[in-house]
Structure formats: structure tokens, C-alpha cells
Design a protein around this motif. Structure first.
Motif, PDB file in Angstrom:
ATOM      1  N   LEU A 130      -0.173  -7.746   7.120  1.00  0.00           N
ATOM      2  CA  LEU A 130      -0.411  -6.536   6.337  1.00  0.00           C
ATOM      3  C   LEU A 130      -1.690  -5.855   6.801  1.00  0.00           C
ATOM      4  O   LEU A 130      -2.652  -6.523   7.218  1.00  0.00           O
ATOM      5  N   GLU A 131      -1.689  -4.521   6.730  1.00  0.00           N
ATOM      6  CA  GLU A 131      -2.923  -3.787   6.993  1.00  0.00           C
ATOM      7  C   GLU A 131      -3.087  -2.676   5.958  1.00  0.00           C
ATOM      8  O   GLU A 131      -2.104  -2.180   5.394  1.00  0.00           O
ATOM      9  N   ALA A 132      -4.332  -2.308   5.699  1.00  0.00           N
ATOM     10  CA  ALA A 132      -4.635  -1.255   4.732  1.00  0.00           C
ATOM     11  C   ALA A 132      -5.714  -0.352   5.315  1.00  0.00           C
ATOM     12  O   ALA A 132      -6.720  -0.832   5.839  1.00  0.00           O
ATOM     13  N   ARG A 133      -5.474   0.961   5.245  1.00  0.00           N
ATOM     14  CA  ARG A 133      -6.484   1.936   5.671  1.00  0.00           C
ATOM     15  C   ARG A 133      -6.326   3.206   4.847  1.00  0.00           C
ATOM     16  O   ARG A 133      -5.275   3.440   4.249  1.00  0.00           O
ATOM     17  N   PHE A 134      -7.377   4.010   4.818  1.00  0.00           N
ATOM     18  CA  PHE A 134      -7.420   5.220   4.004  1.00  0.00           C
ATOM     19  C   PHE A 134      -7.488   6.408   4.955  1.00  0.00           C
ATOM     20  O   PHE A 134      -8.464   6.549   5.712  1.00  0.00           O
ATOM     21  N   THR A 135      -6.448   7.248   4.940  1.00  0.00           N
ATOM     22  CA  THR A 135      -6.337   8.260   5.990  1.00  0.00           C
ATOM     23  C   THR A 135      -5.460   9.426   5.549  1.00  0.00           C
ATOM     24  O   THR A 135      -5.028   9.506   4.407  1.00  0.00           O
ATOM     25  N   HIS A 136      -5.191  10.320   6.494  1.00  0.00           N
ATOM     26  CA  HIS A 136      -4.217  11.402   6.326  1.00  0.00           C
ATOM     27  C   HIS A 136      -3.043  11.053   7.236  1.00  0.00           C
ATOM     28  O   HIS A 136      -3.106  11.275   8.448  1.00  0.00           O
ATOM     29  N   PRO A 137      -1.968  10.494   6.694  1.00  0.00           N
ATOM     30  CA  PRO A 137      -0.910   9.896   7.526  1.00  0.00           C
ATOM     31  C   PRO A 137      -0.229  10.860   8.493  1.00  0.00           C
ATOM     32  O   PRO A 137      -0.014  10.527   9.651  1.00  0.00           O
ATOM     33  N   MET A 138       0.165  12.030   8.015  1.00  0.00           N
ATOM     34  CA  MET A 138       0.916  12.950   8.868  1.00  0.00           C
ATOM     35  C   MET A 138       0.070  13.485  10.008  1.00  0.00           C
ATOM     36  O   MET A 138       0.573  13.726  11.108  1.00  0.00           O
ATOM     37  N   GLU A 139      -1.229  13.648   9.753  1.00  0.00           N
ATOM     38  CA  GLU A 139      -2.115  14.197  10.775  1.00  0.00           C
ATOM     39  C   GLU A 139      -2.693  13.131  11.696  1.00  0.00           C
ATOM     40  O   GLU A 139      -3.360  13.448  12.682  1.00  0.00           O
ATOM     41  N   GLY A 140      -2.462  11.861  11.360  1.00  0.00           N
ATOM     42  CA  GLY A 140      -2.985  10.790  12.194  1.00  0.00           C
ATOM     43  C   GLY A 140      -4.481  10.576  12.025  1.00  0.00           C
ATOM     44  O   GLY A 140      -5.133   9.956  12.867  1.00  0.00           O
ATOM     45  N   GLY A 141      -5.071  11.057  10.957  1.00  0.00           N
ATOM     46  CA  GLY A 141      -6.497  10.879  10.709  1.00  0.00           C
ATOM     47  C   GLY A 141      -7.066  12.116  10.037  1.00  0.00           C
ATOM     48  O   GLY A 141      -6.337  13.067   9.749  1.00  0.00           O
ATOM     49  N   PRO A 142      -8.363  12.123   9.776  1.00  0.00           N
ATOM     50  CA  PRO A 142      -9.305  11.047  10.098  1.00  0.00           C
ATOM     51  C   PRO A 142      -9.158   9.854   9.156  1.00  0.00           C
ATOM     52  O   PRO A 142      -8.599   9.973   8.064  1.00  0.00           O
ATOM     53  N   ASN A 143      -9.662   8.713   9.624  1.00  0.00           N
ATOM     54  CA  ASN A 143      -9.749   7.538   8.770  1.00  0.00           C
ATOM     55  C   ASN A 143     -11.023   7.640   7.941  1.00  0.00           C
ATOM     56  O   ASN A 143     -12.047   8.141   8.409  1.00  0.00           O
ATOM     57  N   MET A 144     -10.976   7.170   6.697  1.00  0.00           N
ATOM     58  CA  MET A 144     -12.113   7.252   5.797  1.00  0.00           C
ATOM     59  C   MET A 144     -12.498   5.861   5.316  1.00  0.00           C
ATOM     60  O   MET A 144     -11.649   4.973   5.218  1.00  0.00           O
ATOM     61  N   ASP A 145     -13.767   5.684   5.044  1.00  0.00           N
ATOM     62  CA  ASP A 145     -14.261   4.391   4.611  1.00  0.00           C
ATOM     63  C   ASP A 145     -13.793   4.108   3.183  1.00  0.00           C
ATOM     64  O   ASP A 145     -13.731   5.020   2.349  1.00  0.00           O
ATOM     65  N   PHE A 146     -13.448   2.861   2.898  1.00  0.00           N
ATOM     66  CA  PHE A 146     -13.060   2.484   1.541  1.00  0.00           C
ATOM     67  C   PHE A 146     -13.241   0.986   1.375  1.00  0.00           C
ATOM     68  O   PHE A 146     -13.473   0.246   2.336  1.00  0.00           O
ATOM     69  N   LYS A 147     -13.126   0.541   0.125  1.00  0.00           N
ATOM     70  CA  LYS A 147     -13.298  -0.867  -0.202  1.00  0.00           C
ATOM     71  C   LYS A 147     -12.215  -1.294  -1.178  1.00  0.00           C
ATOM     72  O   LYS A 147     -11.925  -0.576  -2.136  1.00  0.00           O
ATOM     73  N   ILE A 148     -11.589  -2.429  -0.924  1.00  0.00           N
ATOM     74  CA  ILE A 148     -10.581  -2.974  -1.832  1.00  0.00           C
ATOM     75  C   ILE A 148     -11.282  -3.784  -2.920  1.00  0.00           C
ATOM     76  O   ILE A 148     -11.998  -4.747  -2.635  1.00  0.00           O
ATOM     77  N   LEU A 149     -11.089  -3.378  -4.175  1.00  0.00           N
ATOM     78  CA  LEU A 149     -11.679  -4.095  -5.306  1.00  0.00           C
ATOM     79  C   LEU A 149     -10.796  -5.253  -5.763  1.00  0.00           C
ATOM     80  O   LEU A 149     -11.288  -6.309  -6.139  1.00  0.00           O
ATOM     81  N   ASP A 150      -9.490  -5.020  -5.760  1.00  0.00           N
ATOM     82  CA  ASP A 150      -8.551  -6.024  -6.263  1.00  0.00           C
ATOM     83  C   ASP A 150      -7.241  -5.880  -5.495  1.00  0.00           C
ATOM     84  O   ASP A 150      -6.850  -4.772  -5.104  1.00  0.00           O
ATOM     85  N   SER A 151      -6.575  -6.981  -5.270  1.00  0.00           N
ATOM     86  CA  SER A 151      -5.269  -6.941  -4.597  1.00  0.00           C
ATOM     87  C   SER A 151      -4.540  -8.242  -4.876  1.00  0.00           C
ATOM     88  O   SER A 151      -5.127  -9.211  -5.370  1.00  0.00           O
ATOM     89  N   GLY A 152      -3.268  -8.235  -4.565  1.00  0.00           N
ATOM     90  CA  GLY A 152      -2.494  -9.449  -4.756  1.00  0.00           C
ATOM     91  C   GLY A 152      -1.016  -9.201  -4.523  1.00  0.00           C
ATOM     92  O   GLY A 152      -0.592  -8.101  -4.142  1.00  0.00           O
ATOM     93  N   VAL A 153      -0.242 -10.235  -4.767  1.00  0.00           N
ATOM     94  CA  VAL A 153       1.204 -10.193  -4.575  1.00  0.00           C
ATOM     95  C   VAL A 153       1.857 -10.864  -5.772  1.00  0.00           C
ATOM     96  O   VAL A 153       1.440 -11.954  -6.182  1.00  0.00           O
ATOM     97  N   PHE A 154       2.860 -10.206  -6.339  1.00  0.00           N
ATOM     98  CA  PHE A 154       3.658 -10.809  -7.397  1.00  0.00           C
ATOM     99  C   PHE A 154       5.037 -11.144  -6.851  1.00  0.00           C
ATOM    100  O   PHE A 154       5.694 -10.296  -6.242  1.00  0.00           O
ATOM    101  N   VAL A 155       5.473 -12.392  -7.068  1.00  0.00           N
ATOM    102  CA  VAL A 155       6.814 -12.797  -6.656  1.00  0.00           C
ATOM    103  C   VAL A 155       7.351 -13.803  -7.672  1.00  0.00           C
ATOM    104  O   VAL A 155       6.751 -14.847  -7.915  1.00  0.00           O
ATOM    105  N   ARG A 156       8.420 -13.430  -8.346  1.00  0.00           N
ATOM    106  CA  ARG A 156       9.113 -14.290  -9.305  1.00  0.00           C
ATOM    107  C   ARG A 156       8.137 -14.908 -10.314  1.00  0.00           C
ATOM    108  O   ARG A 156       8.138 -16.103 -10.563  1.00  0.00           O
ATOM    109  N   GLY A 157       7.283 -14.066 -10.886  1.00  0.00           N
ATOM    110  CA  GLY A 157       6.377 -14.519 -11.929  1.00  0.00           C
ATOM    111  C   GLY A 157       5.105 -15.172 -11.446  1.00  0.00           C
ATOM    112  O   GLY A 157       4.223 -15.505 -12.248  1.00  0.00           O
ATOM    113  N   GLU A 158       4.951 -15.346 -10.147  1.00  0.00           N
ATOM    114  CA  GLU A 158       3.746 -15.960  -9.584  1.00  0.00           C
ATOM    115  C   GLU A 158       2.880 -14.888  -8.937  1.00  0.00           C
ATOM    116  O   GLU A 158       3.378 -13.983  -8.281  1.00  0.00           O
ATOM    117  N   LYS A 159       1.555 -15.007  -9.125  1.00  0.00           N
ATOM    118  CA  LYS A 159       0.638 -14.116  -8.428  1.00  0.00           C
ATOM    119  C   LYS A 159      -0.023 -14.865  -7.275  1.00  0.00           C
ATOM    120  O   LYS A 159      -0.531 -15.979  -7.455  1.00  0.00           O
TER     121      LYS A 159
END
Length: 264
Positions: A45-74
Motif C-alpha cells: 500500500l502507498e499513500a500520498r497527497f496530490t492532484h491525481p489527474m494533473e500528476g502533482g504537485p505532491n503535498m506534505d501530510f501526516k497520517i494520524l490514524d489508520s488501520g484495516v477492518f476485516v470480519r470484525g477484526e482491526k
């Protein structure tokens, strides 16, 4: 002569007043596949903050929280921060993130990323995009239409990991658990092929939710497509101590597959 000089001075001011506004921001949350078959036991998996159709620019960001839910499990995700150029060839570096998701059992893996609000100076507001993507693993498909309980969320009403180009994607927007009626949903293609648009107005497609928070969009060609529902998150205190509007967006990424050559 004075009249001529006045006209020359005014030209750049007029042009400046019609300068294009900032395009749509998208937190891109992308797996290397949205369908996992027997024999594959991890998804990158990858994560970035950008303008997808224009191909950029990329912008700085920070992930505060993330995770995956599958069949009741995190499952928690451990992201590796990687520095990339803000635009191609630039010495200015910004953050993107990479991780690997272990596939431990059959099911629908709902992945989400909740970032720190980003301040957009041109709009004098903060933007927070709570983003998700879904991965079907090992043949078990139930659960793709179940809410994750995120503060801002798009619930798909069409199986999101089995879309052909030309299919209509449908979703329902929830902000703070409530249906978000009559708001805009921005749509952009993740432009990996350097496609050109006829006019700037084509960069970001826009549809609106109905009074109950439902929207739909017919995907014109194959590839990854992002849907960002523009919600109202109230006010937030900025680094300068002032209060600013918070745009609270619900984002989902889906992949449309090319039609088989036999039916094109």
C-alpha cells in the motif's frame, strides 16, 4: 501615452485576477491490487497527497490514524515515511507513506487513513480527507457495504472491487454518521498515462449527492478513480491561533478494469 502605460500596467492585473484556482486535493490510498487470489499473502500500500489527474504537485501530510477492518477484526498498519519531490525534478521534498498488509484470512479488507488537517492558504481553510479503499481476499466478498464508523465516509452501493470501465459507481456519503445531502462529490482519475484534457474544467468531475446523501458516476475508462465528498467539519484552530473552516472530506478509491477485448 499615459493612457497606454495605464493599459500596460492593468494587463497583468487582469490576467492575475483570472488565474486558475487550486485544483482538487486528494489523499491517494492505493494497493498494488484490490483482488487477492490464493498464493498471494501480502498487499503493498502507498499513500500520498496530490492532484491525481494533473500528476502533482505532491503535498506534505501526516497520517494520524489508520488501520484495516476485516470480519470484525482491526489490523494496525505501520507506515514507512518516504520523501519524494513535490514536483518532478524539484529539490523540495514532501512525505509519502508505504506499508505492507499481511493477508491472514479470507474476507474484505477495508483500509483507511485519517490524516492531519492540511492548511490550504489559497482557500484560507483546513482540509481533512478520511480515505479508504477495499481489497477482496481469497474469495470471501461479504461486508463491502458495511460502514466502518469513520467521521467521514463513502459507503459503496456497488461492489467496489469488481468494476468494469463503463460501470456506474454508486455511493452514500456519511458525515458524523449522518447522511450528507446536497453536497459536491469531486471525481478524479489517477493519471498514470499522461492523459490530456480538452479544458481545465475536465480535470475534476463533479456530481452532487441527493437529499439523502446518494450519488452516482459512470466511469468512462479503466484505471483508479477517486471520489471525494466535500463535507463541513466546522471550525479548527490554526497554528496562528486563529479559527479557520475545516473541510471534512470522505474519500474512496476504486479501480475500473478494462473491458475484455472480445466485447470492445
Amino acid at each position: 501615452m499615459k493612457k497606454l502605460l495605464k493599459s500596460i500596467i492593468l494587463i497583468p492585473l487582469v490576467l492575475l485576477s483570472f488565474a486558475p484556482l487550486a485544483k482538487a486535493h486528494f489523499l491517494v490510498l492505493l494497493p498494488d491490487t484490490d483482488n487477492v487470489e490464493v498464493g498471494k499473502r501480502e498487499v503493498k500500500l502507498e499513500a500520498r497527497f496530490t492532484h491525481p489527474m494533473e500528476g502533482g504537485p505532491n503535498m506534505d501530510f501526516k497520517i494520524l490514524d489508520s488501520g484495516v477492518f476485516v470480519r470484525g477484526e482491526k489490523i494496525n498498519l505501520n507506515w514507512e515515511k518516504v520523501l519524494i519531490p513535490s514536483i518532478k525534478g524539484s529539490s523540495n521534498k514532501v512525505s509519502m507513506y508505504k506499508t505492507t498488509l499481511k493477508i491472514t484470512k479470507p474476507g474484505v479488507y477495508q483500509v483507511y487513513a485519517d490524516p492531519e488537517p492540511y492548511f490550504e492558504p489559497s482557500e484560507e481553510k483546513y482540509i481533512k480527507q478520511i480515505t479508504k479503499v477495499m481489497i477482496q481476499a481469497l474469495g470471501m466478498e461479504e461486508g463491502w457495504d458495511e460502514p466502518m464508523g469513520l467521521k467521514a465516509e463513502i459507503i459503496p452501493l456497488v461492489k467496489p472491487f469488481a468494476l468494469w470501465e463503463g460501470n456506474t459507481f454508486k455511493g452514500k456519503v456519511l458525515i458524523d454518521g449522518e447522511s450528507a445531502g446536497n453536497i459536491e462529490v469531486e471525481v478524479e482519475y489517477l493519471n498514470t498515462k499522461n492523459l490530456k484534457v480538452p479544458y481545465e474544467s475536465f480535470i475534476t468531475q463533479v456530481v452532487k449527492t441527493d437529499e439523502n446523501g446518494y450519488f452516482e458516476y459512470t466511469i468512462p475508462w479503466a484505471g483508479w478513480w477517486g471520489f471525494s465528498a466535500i463535507g463541513d467539519g466546522g471550525k479548527i484552530k490554526g497554528a496562528d491561533g486563529k479559527e479557520y473552516p475545516l473541510e471534512l472530506d470522505a474519500v474512496i478509491w476504486v479501480k475500473a478494469y478494462p473491458k475484455p477485448k472480445e466485447v470492445k
